[in-house]
Design a protein around this motif. Structure first.
Motif, mmCIF file in Angstrom:
data_model
loop_
_atom_site.group_PDB
_atom_site.id
_atom_site.type_symbol
_atom_site.label_atom_id
_atom_site.label_comp_id
_atom_site.label_asym_id
_atom_site.label_seq_id
_atom_site.Cartn_x
_atom_site.Cartn_y
_atom_site.Cartn_z
ATOM 1 N N ARG A 111 0.826 -1.210 0.000
ATOM 2 C CA ARG A 111 0.000 0.000 0.000
ATOM 3 C C ARG A 111 0.858 1.258 0.000
ATOM 4 N N VAL A 112 1.860 1.271 0.859
ATOM 5 C CA VAL A 112 2.739 2.438 0.932
ATOM 6 C C VAL A 112 3.474 2.631 -0.395
ATOM 7 N N ALA A 113 3.968 1.554 -0.981
ATOM 8 C CA ALA A 113 4.704 1.655 -2.240
ATOM 9 C C ALA A 113 3.808 2.174 -3.365
ATOM 10 N N PHE A 114 2.569 1.700 -3.418
ATOM 11 C CA PHE A 114 1.663 2.131 -4.492
ATOM 12 C C PHE A 114 1.325 3.611 -4.368
ATOM 13 N N PHE A 115 0.889 4.028 -3.199
ATOM 14 C CA PHE A 115 0.468 5.423 -3.041
ATOM 15 C C PHE A 115 1.654 6.384 -3.127
ATOM 16 N N SER A 116 2.770 6.033 -2.511
ATOM 17 C CA SER A 116 3.921 6.937 -2.537
ATOM 18 C C SER A 116 4.501 7.058 -3.944
ATOM 19 N N SER A 117 4.579 5.948 -4.682
ATOM 20 C CA SER A 117 5.113 6.012 -6.041
ATOM 21 C C SER A 117 4.173 6.782 -6.970
ATOM 22 N N THR A 118 2.870 6.669 -6.760
ATOM 23 C CA THR A 118 1.918 7.411 -7.585
ATOM 24 C C THR A 118 2.024 8.915 -7.333
ATOM 25 N N ILE A 119 2.057 9.298 -6.049
ATOM 26 C CA ILE A 119 2.190 10.724 -5.727
ATOM 27 C C ILE A 119 3.544 11.252 -6.190
ATOM 28 N N ALA A 120 4.596 10.466 -5.981
ATOM 29 C CA ALA A 120 5.937 10.888 -6.400
ATOM 30 C C ALA A 120 6.019 11.057 -7.910
ATOM 31 N N THR A 121 5.319 10.207 -8.656
ATOM 32 C CA THR A 121 5.328 10.318 -10.115
ATOM 33 C C THR A 121 4.658 11.608 -10.561
ATOM 34 N N LEU A 142 7.772 2.871 -11.767
ATOM 35 C CA LEU A 142 8.297 1.559 -11.403
ATOM 36 C C LEU A 142 9.540 1.687 -10.527
ATOM 37 N N LEU A 143 10.391 2.655 -10.851
ATOM 38 C CA LEU A 143 11.590 2.868 -10.035
ATOM 39 C C LEU A 143 11.209 3.315 -8.631
ATOM 40 N N ALA A 144 10.265 4.245 -8.517
ATOM 41 C CA ALA A 144 9.817 4.701 -7.200
ATOM 42 C C ALA A 144 9.173 3.562 -6.414
ATOM 43 N N PHE A 145 8.432 2.701 -7.102
ATOM 44 C CA PHE A 145 7.766 1.574 -6.438
ATOM 45 C C PHE A 145 8.791 0.605 -5.855
ATOM 46 N N THR A 146 9.811 0.267 -6.635
ATOM 47 C CA THR A 146 10.823 -0.672 -6.149
ATOM 48 C C THR A 146 11.659 -0.056 -5.025
ATOM 49 N N LEU A 147 11.948 1.240 -5.103
ATOM 50 C CA LEU A 147 12.695 1.892 -4.031
ATOM 51 C C LEU A 147 11.901 1.895 -2.731
ATOM 52 N N SER A 148 10.592 2.097 -2.836
ATOM 53 C CA SER A 148 9.757 2.077 -1.639
ATOM 54 C C SER A 148 9.654 0.678 -1.047
ATOM 55 N N LEU A 149 9.630 -0.336 -1.910
ATOM 56 C CA LEU A 149 9.504 -1.711 -1.424
ATOM 57 C C LEU A 149 10.642 -2.110 -0.495
ATOM 58 N N ASP A 150 11.863 -1.729 -0.848
ATOM 59 C CA ASP A 150 13.009 -2.230 -0.083
ATOM 60 C C ASP A 150 13.626 -1.179 0.845
ATOM 61 N N ASP A 151 12.908 -0.085 1.105
ATOM 62 C CA ASP A 151 13.444 0.922 2.028
ATOM 63 C C ASP A 151 13.351 0.432 3.460
ATOM 64 N N LEU A 152 14.426 0.602 4.185
ATOM 65 C CA LEU A 152 14.476 0.198 5.595
ATOM 66 C C LEU A 152 14.774 1.368 6.506
ATOM 67 N N MET A 170 10.829 -11.097 -2.617
ATOM 68 C CA MET A 170 11.109 -9.664 -2.773
ATOM 69 C C MET A 170 12.117 -9.419 -3.891
ATOM 70 N N ILE A 171 13.128 -10.277 -3.990
ATOM 71 C CA ILE A 171 14.101 -10.152 -5.081
ATOM 72 C C ILE A 171 13.400 -10.294 -6.418
ATOM 73 N N GLY A 172 12.470 -11.256 -6.492
ATOM 74 C CA GLY A 172 11.731 -11.452 -7.739
ATOM 75 C C GLY A 172 10.886 -10.245 -8.103
ATOM 76 N N ILE A 173 10.204 -9.653 -7.119
ATOM 77 C CA ILE A 173 9.360 -8.486 -7.389
ATOM 78 C C ILE A 173 10.198 -7.306 -7.856
ATOM 79 N N VAL A 174 11.305 -7.048 -7.154
ATOM 80 C CA VAL A 174 12.177 -5.933 -7.536
ATOM 81 C C VAL A 174 12.794 -6.171 -8.905
ATOM 82 N N ALA A 175 13.201 -7.413 -9.189
ATOM 83 C CA ALA A 175 13.788 -7.720 -10.488
ATOM 84 C C ALA A 175 12.789 -7.508 -11.619
#
Length: 274
Positions: A66-76, A192-202, A239-244
């Motif tokens: 959810r965070v990755a979808f909304f943040s990447s959409t707003i960031a785009t 897509l780049l914003a989505f993958t960056l959000s997915l693996d942010d720690l 997660m590796i598969g999704i990011v790839a």
């Protein structure tokens, strides 16, 4: 085309091996029968089934998506607007400061960004949760989208917009009907780049998340402190598969856009020659 020398081939092989051998080992041991992650006891997919029954990981995955979808959409949206303003507005008062503020998260350490956002949320009395995570991820992802879209706008043929304006389109209509469809591959790549960056942010997520908004990377990091389990290997493999897939999709969209642009330019040259 120059052939690659032996030294360059060795350096490239060692570089790829250093980067990807640990990931390959992780993927292999995610199919291990044994609970001991370093002892191979046969092939099995049971840990993926066990992962599907782990409600804590499922809840964290849902928060992360959810965070990755909304943040990447707003960031785009914001990144595209910022790129358009930088490229099309020419020189204006404060342009250098504006561009510096947009690109600052690219070079800013994640710890500094996370701490600054945490202090901001505390000062305005905003409780940490999904909203703060979305705002934080939008902040650092927007600059990546802006860079991708800016590179496309710099090579955009302005005569296409001018032709649309001559035919009666307003500035907004020319952007919506002409500019946006042409730069759409770059916009999709930025998303897509914003989505993958959000997915693996720690790091940033650890500062801005709340008790009810634990993301998957935070959950994995917390679990690893108690020891690596085969479930962690299975989850990391997914997660590796999704990011790839996201990175490959962005690369394919960018390549398709480049090929289409070259074909359009070649067609225009042939038309002028005729």
């Amino acid at each position: 085309m120059r052939r690659m020398s032996g030294f360059n081939m060795i350096a490239l092989t060692l570089g790829f091996a250093f980067l990807y051998i640990p990931m390959v080992i992780l993927v292999i041991y995610s199919f291990n029968e044994s609970k001991l992650v370093t002892v191979w006891a046969g092939f099995s997919t049971k840990w993926y089934g066990s992962l599907a029954q782990n409600q804590q990981f499922l809840d964290a995955a849902w928060v992360t998506l959810r965070v990755a979808f909304f943040s990447s959409t707003i960031a785009t949206v914001l990144g595209t607007m910022a790129a358009y303003a930088l490229i099309r507005s020419g020189r204006f008062l404060g342009r250098t400061l504006f561009s510096g503020m947009i690109y600052a998260p690219l070079v800013m350490p994640d710890v500094i960004t996370g701490l600054a956002l945490l202090l901001l949320f505390i000062s305005i009395g905003l409780d940490r949760g999904i909203l703060t995570l979305v705002l934080a991820h939008t902040t650092f992802a927007m600059c990546y989208v802006s860079v991708v879209v800016s590179s496309r706008l710099m090579t955009f043929d302005l005569s296409l917009e001018e032709a649309a304006r001559d035919l009666g389109c307003t500035a907004a209509e020319a952007f919506r009907l002409v500019t946006l469809p042409i730069i759409a591959p770059a916009v999709i790549s930025g998303w897509l780049l914003a989505f993958t960056l959000s997915l693996d942010d720690l790091v940033i997520a650890s500062f801005t998340s709340g008790p009810s908004s634990t993301t998957l990377p935070i959950k994995i990091f917390s679990s690893v402190r108690l020891g690596v389990s085969p479930e962690i290997n299975a989850l990391s493999t997914i997660m590796i598969g999704i990011v790839a897939v996201g990175v490959l999709a962005a690369s394919l969209v960018s390549k398709r856009s480049l090929v289409k642009r070259q074909a359009d330019e070649a067609a225009a040259v042939r038309a002028e020659a005729a």
